[in-house]
Write an enzyme that holds these catalytic residues in place. Sequence first.
Site, PDB file in Angstrom:
ATOM      1  N   ALA A 142       0.830  -1.209   0.000  1.00  0.00           N
ATOM      2  CA  ALA A 142       0.000   0.000   0.000  1.00  0.00           C
ATOM      3  C   ALA A 142       0.864   1.258   0.000  1.00  0.00           C
ATOM      4  CB  ALA A 142      -0.923  -0.002   1.219  1.00  0.00           C
ATOM      5  N   TYR A 143       1.918   1.246   0.803  1.00  0.00           N
ATOM      6  CA  TYR A 143       2.811   2.399   0.852  1.00  0.00           C
ATOM      7  C   TYR A 143       3.445   2.660  -0.512  1.00  0.00           C
ATOM      8  CZ  TYR A 143       7.139   4.990   1.620  1.00  0.00           C
ATOM      9  OH  TYR A 143       8.171   5.890   1.513  1.00  0.00           O
TER      10      TYR A 143
END
Length: 233
Positions: A142-143
């Site tokens: 996600a990052y």
Amino acid sequence: MRALVTGAGRRLGFYLCQQLLALGWQVVGQYRREHEGLASLRAAGATLIQADFEREEEVRALAEQVVAGPLDLLIHNASAFEPGAPTLAGELAQFERFFRVHMQAPFLLNRLLAERLAASGRGSIIHLTDIYIHAPPPDLAAYVATKAGLHSLAMSAARELAPRVRVNTIEPGPILFLDEHGEAWRQQVLARTPLGREGGLAPIWQAVQLLMENDYMTGASLRVDGGRALATF
């Protein structure tokens, strides 16, 4: 000359504000939470505005304050990071936070401040991304995905805002370890970094200066990583 630096509360954003102030720039710094060191930026003449980038209304309020004056430089430095969550619900919540900070807020600011940057005659936007956008680790999906989205936004903006505003990115590597990074982990990272050392903040400032001063660069990405990407890809 006037600049907006996001994520000015600590580490790289704080340092970039210091360097710009030392060159005589008017600096507006966005921060999420109050930090002890911010008093020194205020004392040096910086205008500091609190805004939580997870809240759209606060991003818009920041832009309204900035747009009241000239603007020559916008540095998207604000970032959110935390280890991957152990549950799907936690991962989705993280993804939402990362999206708002890394993509939605920069997208809004670029849109809302584009005319002020264009009016300066030398407007420049710099996005701070990450070398891992090219080789995303599964545990940081996600990052890294939202940092890759930030890169894509920058490339789109470079085409859209040319020739009046230049847009470039910087991809940092192991510049400054976090406090929670243990010694064993640090040595593992540095062992796979050809220059074999932590970079510090000065190399990022040098890249910022290059992108500020070279008026024939737009849509460019500078890796400042000690060669780390060579071992990652």
